[in-house]
Motif scaffolding. Structure first.
Motif, short mmCIF file in Angstrom:
data_model
loop_
_atom_site.label_atom_id
_atom_site.label_comp_id
_atom_site.label_asym_id
_atom_site.label_seq_id
_atom_site.Cartn_x
_atom_site.Cartn_y
_atom_site.Cartn_z
N ALA A 1 0.81 -1.22 0.00
CA ALA A 1 0.00 0.00 0.00
C ALA A 1 0.84 1.26 0.00
CB ALA A 1 -0.94 -0.01 1.20
N SER A 2 2.07 1.19 0.50
CA SER A 2 2.91 2.38 0.64
C SER A 2 3.89 2.57 -0.52
CB SER A 2 3.71 2.30 1.95
OG SER A 2 4.55 1.15 1.93
N GLN A 3 3.76 1.76 -1.58
CA GLN A 3 4.70 1.79 -2.70
C GLN A 3 3.95 1.92 -4.03
OE1 GLN A 3 7.85 2.07 -2.38
NE2 GLN A 3 8.13 1.54 -0.22
N PRO A 4 4.67 2.18 -5.14
CA PRO A 4 4.01 2.15 -6.45
C PRO A 4 3.26 0.84 -6.62
CG PRO A 4 6.25 2.93 -6.67
CD PRO A 4 6.11 2.46 -5.26
N GLY A 5 2.17 0.88 -7.32
CA GLY A 5 1.31 -0.30 -7.32
C GLY A 5 0.75 -0.67 -8.67
N LEU B 1 0.37 3.19 -4.51
CA LEU B 1 0.39 4.64 -4.69
C LEU B 1 0.63 5.04 -6.15
CD1 LEU B 1 2.53 5.73 -1.59
CD2 LEU B 1 0.02 5.73 -1.83
N ALA B 2 -0.17 5.98 -6.61
CA ALA B 2 0.05 6.57 -7.92
C ALA B 2 1.18 7.58 -7.88
CB ALA B 2 -1.23 7.25 -8.41
N ASN B 3 1.37 8.18 -6.72
CA ASN B 3 2.39 9.21 -6.55
C ASN B 3 2.92 9.13 -5.12
OD1 ASN B 3 3.76 11.73 -6.04
ND2 ASN B 3 2.67 12.62 -7.80
N ARG B 4 4.18 8.76 -4.97
CA ARG B 4 4.76 8.62 -3.63
C ARG B 4 4.87 9.97 -2.91
NH1 ARG B 4 10.28 5.65 -3.82
NH2 ARG B 4 9.87 5.12 -1.64
N ARG C 1 -2.92 11.36 -12.75
CA ARG C 1 -1.73 10.76 -13.35
C ARG C 1 -0.92 9.93 -12.36
NH1 ARG C 1 3.05 14.26 -16.37
NH2 ARG C 1 4.58 12.55 -16.61
N ALA C 2 -0.62 8.71 -12.75
CA ALA C 2 0.35 7.90 -12.01
C ALA C 2 1.75 8.28 -12.46
CB ALA C 2 0.11 6.41 -12.26
N MET C 3 2.64 8.49 -11.53
CA MET C 3 4.04 8.73 -11.85
C MET C 3 4.76 7.39 -11.91
SD MET C 3 3.58 11.89 -12.07
CE MET C 3 5.25 12.41 -12.54
N GLY C 4 5.82 7.32 -12.73
CA GLY C 4 6.53 6.07 -12.94
C GLY C 4 7.71 5.89 -12.01
N TYR C 5 7.97 4.62 -11.65
CA TYR C 5 9.04 4.29 -10.72
C TYR C 5 9.75 3.02 -11.20
CZ TYR C 5 6.50 7.58 -7.79
OH TYR C 5 5.87 8.71 -7.32
N ALA C 6 10.92 2.77 -10.62
CA ALA C 6 11.69 1.57 -10.95
C ALA C 6 12.41 1.09 -9.70
CB ALA C 6 12.69 1.85 -12.06
N ARG C 7 12.83 -0.18 -9.71
CA ARG C 7 13.57 -0.75 -8.58
C ARG C 7 15.07 -0.60 -8.81
NH1 ARG C 7 9.69 -5.06 -8.93
NH2 ARG C 7 8.34 -5.15 -7.10
N ASN C 8 15.78 -0.24 -7.77
CA ASN C 8 17.24 -0.25 -7.79
C ASN C 8 17.72 -1.68 -7.54
OD1 ASN C 8 17.66 2.61 -8.09
ND2 ASN C 8 16.94 2.82 -5.96
N PRO C 9 19.01 -1.95 -7.80
CA PRO C 9 19.54 -3.30 -7.54
C PRO C 9 19.35 -3.76 -6.10
CG PRO C 9 21.06 -2.06 -8.93
CD PRO C 9 19.99 -1.10 -8.50
N ASP C 10 19.32 -2.81 -5.16
CA ASP C 10 19.13 -3.20 -3.75
C ASP C 10 17.66 -3.27 -3.37
OD1 ASP C 10 18.36 -0.58 -3.70
OD2 ASP C 10 19.82 0.06 -2.19
N ASN C 11 16.77 -3.22 -4.40
CA ASN C 11 15.32 -3.37 -4.23
C ASN C 11 14.63 -2.12 -3.69
OD1 ASN C 11 13.41 -5.29 -5.02
ND2 ASN C 11 12.92 -5.77 -2.89
N THR C 12 15.37 -1.02 -3.50
CA THR C 12 14.71 0.23 -3.16
C THR C 12 14.08 0.82 -4.41
OG1 THR C 12 16.79 1.44 -3.51
CG2 THR C 12 16.29 0.72 -1.25
N PRO D 1 -3.46 7.57 -3.81
CA PRO D 1 -3.63 6.14 -4.03
C PRO D 1 -4.05 5.82 -5.46
CG PRO D 1 -5.55 7.02 -2.92
CD PRO D 1 -4.56 8.15 -3.02
N ILE D 2 -3.77 4.61 -5.89
CA ILE D 2 -4.22 4.13 -7.20
C ILE D 2 -5.66 3.67 -7.11
CG2 ILE D 2 -3.93 2.27 -8.89
CD1 ILE D 2 -0.92 2.40 -8.31
N THR D 3 -6.46 4.10 -8.07
CA THR D 3 -7.86 3.69 -8.19
C THR D 3 -8.13 3.30 -9.64
OG1 THR D 3 -8.81 5.82 -8.86
CG2 THR D 3 -8.37 5.51 -6.49
N PRO D 4 -9.33 2.80 -9.95
CA PRO D 4 -9.66 2.52 -11.36
C PRO D 4 -9.65 3.76 -12.25
CG PRO D 4 -11.10 1.27 -9.92
CD PRO D 4 -10.33 2.22 -9.04
#
Length: 370
Positions: free
Chosen positions: A40-44, A63-66, A223-234, A71-74
């Motif tokens: 619930a506290s991360q991009p979804g 989350l749509a935006n950290r 708008r949902a903002m985009g995110y990615a995982r770092n090698p350490d999973n952050t 929050p993300i909804t339909p």
């Protein structure tokens, strides 16, 4: 580089259609999958499941935006990445329906200053089926480029090229370049910006009131903002890249709510008869028999005649998957604002097995490559 599902994928097979079974929708199992993959506290992600024409699951998690904690909804708008290609293709279909162009028109009709050796061989149908052999525009960019590239510049990069990867029409090679050129065809033929054309002829007629295209500085509702995982999973912010500004190959923003309107229109042939058009514009794929590509969709034709259509999309901050079985009024859609995050879709398909029999390995379709 922008990463899209099937960028180098040479074959596709959906072995069979989804066969409906009796029983309640596996809501509990789907809730568990969504909760496991999308804290619930991360991009979804946002998931829509339609069976027999009825919506049985329609929910967002995470989350749509950290930064704002939205929050993300339909109603959340996600960047579609390569799922955008089906919209681009429909623009061409609408112009063909208006008799303003032909699938057999060559590039030279629209771009007289295109290299004649290449331009006289490549037809619109080659662009629409990834059989043009056009060079990947990403490969032509300077390695230290910082500014975003847009469709018009893609055209300028490709115009002087005097070679293709292969003889146009002879084989399949997934091509973002092709779909960038298609937006430029729309602008030349319709004599208006691509955003205006797609809004006027698709989004507004279908009531897709929040759907739009990315442009720098353009407001995108919910708008949902985009995110990615770092090698350490952050998690890091990863909303845009040098190649994420092109419209034809990937920058439609839409929500589950609006995408269902789009799918309903396709199901009822509101704008065009897509199955009929796929008979006209398609290419068989290497690998197991039954796999085809056309008009922004990978699809199969089963022995009973049932079509199963699939596409996925991946970019610097988003991952999306769509499976649509028209004859059974079945649709499974997952949008996520986290890059390289298609694994949840496989688990969702597994969770659906008690209600929808997957008699073929649909997940085998999805071979994410750069």
């Amino acid at each position: 580089m922008k990463r899209y599902a099937f960028a180098c994928f040479m074959w596709l097979t959906i072995q069979t259609a989804l066969a409906q079974k009796t029983g309640a929708a596996p809501e509990v199992a789907l809730n568990a999958v969504m909760a496991r993959h999308f804290p619930a506290s991360q991009p979804g992600g946002a998931l829509l499941v339609v069976r027999d024409g009825k919506t049985v699951y329609n929910r967002g998690v995470g989350l749509a935006n950290r930064e704002t904690q939205m929050p993300i909804t339909p109603e959340t708008n996600f960047r579609m990445a390569s799922v955008s290609k089906q919209f681009t293709a429909l623009c061409i279909l609408l112009l063909e329906k208006q008799k303003k162009l032909s699938f057999d028109d060559t590039l030279l009709r629209f771009f007289p200053d295109f290299n004649p050796h290449v331009g006289q061989k490549i037809k619109l149908r080659h662009l629409l089926t990834h059989t043009s052999g056009l060079l990947d525009y990403e490969s032509l960019l300077a390695s230290d480029r910082k500014d975003q590239i847009f469709d018009a510049e893609v055209l300028e990069l490709l115009k002087p090229q005097d070679s293709t990867y292969f003889e146009p029409g002879s084989r399949f090679r997934y091509s973002n370049s092709a779909f960038c050129l298609l937006t430029q065809v729309v602008e030349r033929v319709a004599k208006q910006p691509y955003l205006d054309f797609i809004t006027e002829h698709i989004f507004k007629p279908l009531g897709m009131n929040q759907t739009t295209l990315y442009e720098p500085g353009r407001t995108i509702p919910n708008r949902a903002m985009g995110y990615a995982r770092n090698p350490d999973n952050t998690i890091r912010f990863s909303d845009q890249s040098v190649t994420s500004g092109t419209k034809g190959d990937g920058c439609v923003y839409t929500s589950l709510t609006d995408y269902k309107k789009w799918n309903d229109a396709l199901t009822t042939n509101q704008l065009v008869n897509l199955p009929q058009q796929l008979e006209r514009v398609q290419v068989p794929l290497n690998g197991p028999a039954n796999g085809f590509y056309g008009l922004g969709w990978f699809f199969t034709q089963t022995k009973t005649g049932t079509q199963a259509l699939f596409h996925s999309g991946s970019t610097c901050g988003f991952s999306n998957c769509v499976v649509w079985i028209p004859a059974q009024k079945t649709l499974v859609v997952l949008f996520s604002n986290l890059a390289d995050n298609h694994r949840p879709f496989a688990d969702i398909l597994n969770a659906l097995k008690p209600a929808i029999e997957l008699s073929g390995d649909i997940w085998a379709l999805h071979n994410l490559t750069n």
